[in-house]
Design an enzyme around this catalytic site. Sequence first.
Site, PDB file in Angstrom:
ATOM      1  N   ARG A  16       0.819  -1.227   0.000  1.00  0.00           N
ATOM      2  CA  ARG A  16       0.000   0.000   0.000  1.00  0.00           C
ATOM      3  C   ARG A  16       0.843   1.263   0.000  1.00  0.00           C
ATOM      4  NH1 ARG A  16      -5.678  -0.788   1.994  1.00  0.00           N
ATOM      5  NH2 ARG A  16      -6.088  -2.899   1.284  1.00  0.00           N
ATOM      6  N   ARG A  58      -3.509   6.595   1.183  1.00  0.00           N
ATOM      7  CA  ARG A  58      -4.029   7.774   1.889  1.00  0.00           C
ATOM      8  C   ARG A  58      -3.053   8.493   2.803  1.00  0.00           C
ATOM      9  NH1 ARG A  58      -9.296   4.833   4.007  1.00  0.00           N
ATOM     10  NH2 ARG A  58      -7.835   3.112   3.752  1.00  0.00           N
ATOM     11  N   ARG A  97      -7.114  11.505  -5.688  1.00  0.00           N
ATOM     12  CA  ARG A  97      -8.370  10.793  -5.450  1.00  0.00           C
ATOM     13  C   ARG A  97      -9.546  11.774  -5.462  1.00  0.00           C
ATOM     14  NH1 ARG A  97     -10.145   9.377  -0.287  1.00  0.00           N
ATOM     15  NH2 ARG A  97     -11.650   7.660  -0.133  1.00  0.00           N
ATOM     16  N   TYR A 152     -14.398 -12.204   0.785  1.00  0.00           N
ATOM     17  CA  TYR A 152     -15.196 -10.997   0.486  1.00  0.00           C
ATOM     18  C   TYR A 152     -16.440 -11.334  -0.337  1.00  0.00           C
ATOM     19  CZ  TYR A 152     -11.375  -8.136   2.253  1.00  0.00           C
ATOM     20  OH  TYR A 152     -10.435  -7.548   3.065  1.00  0.00           O
TER      21      TYR A 152
HETATM   22  O1  1CP Z   1       0.074  -1.393  -2.489  1.00  0.00           O
HETATM   23  C1  1CP Z   1      -0.326  -0.510  -3.280  1.00  0.00           C
HETATM   24  O2  1CP Z   1       0.088   0.663  -3.238  1.00  0.00           O
HETATM   25  C2  1CP Z   1      -1.291  -0.936  -4.377  1.00  0.00           C
HETATM   26  C3  1CP Z   1      -2.669  -0.781  -4.127  1.00  0.00           C
HETATM   27  C4  1CP Z   1      -3.539  -1.762  -3.350  1.00  0.00           C
HETATM   28  C5  1CP Z   1      -3.377  -3.118  -3.029  1.00  0.00           C
HETATM   29  C6  1CP Z   1      -2.169  -4.001  -3.281  1.00  0.00           C
HETATM   30  C7  1CP Z   1      -4.803  -1.368  -2.858  1.00  0.00           C
HETATM   31  C8  1CP Z   1      -5.366  -0.013  -2.990  1.00  0.00           C
HETATM   32  N1  1CP Z   1      -5.405  -2.469  -2.351  1.00  0.00           N
HETATM   33  C9  1CP Z   1      -4.562  -3.552  -2.400  1.00  0.00           C
HETATM   34  C10 1CP Z   1      -4.809  -4.942  -1.989  1.00  0.00           C
HETATM   35  C11 1CP Z   1      -5.944  -5.246  -1.082  1.00  0.00           C
HETATM   36  N2  1CP Z   1      -7.205  -4.736  -1.081  1.00  0.00           N
HETATM   37  C12 1CP Z   1      -5.906  -6.272  -0.101  1.00  0.00           C
HETATM   38  C13 1CP Z   1      -4.729  -7.179   0.137  1.00  0.00           C
HETATM   39  C14 1CP Z   1      -3.653  -6.548   0.915  1.00  0.00           C
HETATM   40  C15 1CP Z   1      -4.001  -6.183   2.330  1.00  0.00           C
HETATM   41  O3  1CP Z   1      -4.347  -7.097   3.087  1.00  0.00           O
HETATM   42  O4  1CP Z   1      -3.894  -4.992   2.666  1.00  0.00           O
HETATM   43  C16 1CP Z   1      -7.154  -6.302   0.541  1.00  0.00           C
HETATM   44  C17 1CP Z   1      -7.589  -7.213   1.662  1.00  0.00           C
HETATM   45  C18 1CP Z   1      -7.988  -5.331  -0.091  1.00  0.00           C
HETATM   46  C19 1CP Z   1      -9.422  -5.050   0.187  1.00  0.00           C
HETATM   47  C20 1CP Z   1      -9.647  -3.618   0.476  1.00  0.00           C
HETATM   48  N3  1CP Z   1      -9.664  -2.636  -0.473  1.00  0.00           N
HETATM   49  C21 1CP Z   1      -9.761  -3.005   1.730  1.00  0.00           C
HETATM   50  C22 1CP Z   1      -9.803  -3.722   3.092  1.00  0.00           C
HETATM   51  C23 1CP Z   1     -11.235  -3.991   3.431  1.00  0.00           C
HETATM   52  C24 1CP Z   1     -11.491  -4.774   4.708  1.00  0.00           C
HETATM   53  O5  1CP Z   1     -12.092  -4.197   5.598  1.00  0.00           O
HETATM   54  O6  1CP Z   1     -11.151  -5.962   4.783  1.00  0.00           O
HETATM   55  C25 1CP Z   1      -9.881  -1.614   1.508  1.00  0.00           C
HETATM   56  C26 1CP Z   1     -10.062  -0.529   2.520  1.00  0.00           C
HETATM   57  C27 1CP Z   1      -9.800  -1.406   0.096  1.00  0.00           C
HETATM   58  C28 1CP Z   1      -9.807  -0.106  -0.630  1.00  0.00           C
HETATM   59  C29 1CP Z   1      -8.465   0.360  -1.040  1.00  0.00           C
HETATM   60  N4  1CP Z   1      -7.624  -0.343  -1.886  1.00  0.00           N
HETATM   61  C30 1CP Z   1      -6.473   0.366  -2.098  1.00  0.00           C
HETATM   62  C31 1CP Z   1      -6.582   1.604  -1.361  1.00  0.00           C
HETATM   63  C32 1CP Z   1      -5.546   2.696  -1.344  1.00  0.00           C
HETATM   64  C33 1CP Z   1      -7.824   1.574  -0.700  1.00  0.00           C
HETATM   65  C34 1CP Z   1      -8.400   2.662   0.188  1.00  0.00           C
HETATM   66  C35 1CP Z   1      -9.428   3.406  -0.603  1.00  0.00           C
HETATM   67  C36 1CP Z   1      -9.392   4.872  -0.485  1.00  0.00           C
HETATM   68  O7  1CP Z   1      -8.552   5.567  -1.092  1.00  0.00           O
HETATM   69  O8  1CP Z   1     -10.281   5.357   0.221  1.00  0.00           O
END
Ligand code: 1CP
Length: 357
Positions: A24, A28, A37, A151
Amino acid sequence: MSNDSLLRALAREPTSHTPVWLMRQAGRYLPEYNATRARAGSFLALAKSPAFATEVTLQPLERFALDAAILFSDILTVPDAMGLGLYFAQGEGPRFERPLRDEAAIRALAAPDPSDRLRYVLDAVREIRKALAGRVPLIGFSGSPFTLACYMVEGSGSDDWRALKTMLYARPELLHRILEVNARAVTDYLNAQIEAGVQVVMIFDTWGGQLNHADYEEFSLAYSRRVIAALTRESGGRRVPSILFTKGGGVWLEAIAASGCDAVGVDWTVDLAAARARVGARVALQGNLDPAALFAPPERVRAHVRRVLDAFGSAPGHIFNLGHGIAPTTPVESVAALVDEVRAYSAKLRAKAQTKT
Ligand code: 1CP
């Protein structure tokens, strides 16, 4: 490529410093990410636009001396392409309009054609590769078949994954059917990313660690293994290495290392010295600073970074990362201190090891 330290470390070849990137790393905690964004209108608009996705993928590389870029996207784009209807409720995490709750929906589930429903991701990969111009390798990724199923059944994130676990214990054949489709979908998706230009692939099994010992093998690792075995091995004359990250997977390290992956991603509960002793030089290891360590002042962050580097030692095959994704409230100065310390201290460790031999 001007900096191939990540690819070399993944091949367990020597590097002048330990390569570092952060799960990540685009997100943010960066003010410029929040600005982009806001311009895009929403997270989904950002992720679905190749131009915006390229912009935010490169943002952390402009600030820090990172050794890899990771495609800006999300693991949930795959179930979205399967028709589950991904959306973000205001102030909440991701949700699906149509989670998989009945047998008919599960029987109807099919792997999407990535060149059609996920074309925007492949376009982003091509655009990012162009913008990177060979600076560092680009990592593509997918959720594991199991983590995607979490999910898809639950319809959102969860503390206890009750709907998913109810299906696992009551109707395992239904979960296996979802996992079969997911394994096909993840394989096709990762191979399409490789064809579009990603140079490394990573599988995020964020929730595999929620399973009991036997079920981890049956419902998670077996399907990741199947994906890894079907991945395109080489592209542009170079091996395309794979990284398998399982949060909470430390107890299954040997099994994960034998899955066919080139590197195992580990969380902070694992001691890297013990992990290396357990898997030897069979795979590289990626990790594993607790992302919460970044809430300490920069000098403390540096000390914690050194502790991780010391645990692995100066042998080849370590990729520095966090043990899970970076938190949105992380101070930018902490990330700068982390990256700087990895570079400086790992180079020093190697120099010290050389004078000893
Ligand atoms: O790493 C990077 O910079 C690339 C971007 C990336 C990756 C690799 C994002 C952007 N998401 C992910 C993978 C991801 N998404 C995973 C696997 C890794 C981990 O465990 O962190 C998972 C479980 C998700 C699912 C997801 N998407 C969540 C978690 C939800 C939960 O409660 O279980 C969330 C909050 C998102 C949205 C998201 N994805 C990425 C970002 C930056 C965001 C936040 C959204 C925003 O900007 O508001």
